[in-house]
Design an enzyme around this catalytic site. Sequence first.
Site, PDB file in Angstrom:
ATOM      1  N   ARG A  53       0.856  -1.191   0.000  1.00  0.00           N
ATOM      2  CA  ARG A  53       0.000   0.000   0.000  1.00  0.00           C
ATOM      3  C   ARG A  53       0.891   1.239   0.000  1.00  0.00           C
ATOM      4  O   ARG A  53       1.250   1.758   1.060  1.00  0.00           O
ATOM      5  CB  ARG A  53      -0.922  -0.007   1.215  1.00  0.00           C
ATOM      6  N   ASP A  55       2.136   5.080  -0.261  1.00  0.00           N
ATOM      7  CA  ASP A  55       1.567   6.311   0.263  1.00  0.00           C
ATOM      8  C   ASP A  55       1.307   7.325  -0.847  1.00  0.00           C
ATOM      9  O   ASP A  55       1.718   7.152  -1.992  1.00  0.00           O
ATOM     10  CB  ASP A  55       2.512   6.934   1.289  1.00  0.00           C
ATOM     11  N   ARG A 205      11.405   6.046   3.712  1.00  0.00           N
ATOM     12  CA  ARG A 205      11.600   7.495   3.616  1.00  0.00           C
ATOM     13  C   ARG A 205      12.319   8.034   4.848  1.00  0.00           C
ATOM     14  O   ARG A 205      13.108   8.982   4.750  1.00  0.00           O
ATOM     15  CB  ARG A 205      10.257   8.186   3.419  1.00  0.00           C
TER      16      ARG A 205
END
Length: 265
Positions: A53, A55, A205
């Site tokens: 999934r 972002d 990230r």
Amino acid sequence: MPAMQRYALKIEYHGAPFVGWQRQIGLASVQGAIEDALAKIEPRVHNIAAAGRTDAGVHGLAQVAHCDMERDWTPFRLSEAINYHLKPLPVAIVDCVAVDDDFHARFSAQERRYLFRVLVRRAPATHQAGLVWQVKKPLNIDLMREGASHLIGEHDFTTFRSTICQAQTPVKTLDRLEMKEVPVSGGVEVHFDVRARSFLHNQVRSIVGTLERVGAGSFAPDDVRKIRDARERTACGPVSPPHGLYLSHVTYKTDPFAQSTLGQQ
């Protein structure tokens, strides 16, 4: 219920227009776009499942999802039909194969692989705009690699986990975290290759943002170990922007696309 045929889809998308992969009522998502396209082909409610999934703003080079269809489609015709109804959105089915009913895009996956692109140069990004994280000051990639060594293997990644992460445990095993420099006009791109069975929300990230600080000289390589062991979100470096991140590959015990002939059509 009629018998259903399951298909695996390899999907490429530009993440900018979307709130992410996951369907959200009233908002543009990659999952929603594909399900809407499927509903135009077979009018009913569709619920597809994906390997990851991603972002908002994150791109897909090789996202994998599966769908169940009532008609016996050839993979070529199904992919063509979905792509027709996806236009003009930046989403494309780049491969499609019929698979057994026990194949599950998420639960059958053994490893996810992410690419993160950092453009290091003074001149503004042009062709790469929206596809890279640009930093203007040089980065010491050797120091970044030394810092990254503290993150390989099984660790508690609480520091690198979003406060809204819903994973049951912050303990994950990072299989690979490698960097290479790719020359580009006026500078270089640093490509991060990050691999694991699964990731925490914002983990990649957060790691990239922390290692960028190491390369810029704000953190020492050993600070990454201390940041990791702090198990405090506030200890993390800045979270890098989503537009440099790509879901680049999903590994299965048996590659469902290995025998695909879609590219030969």
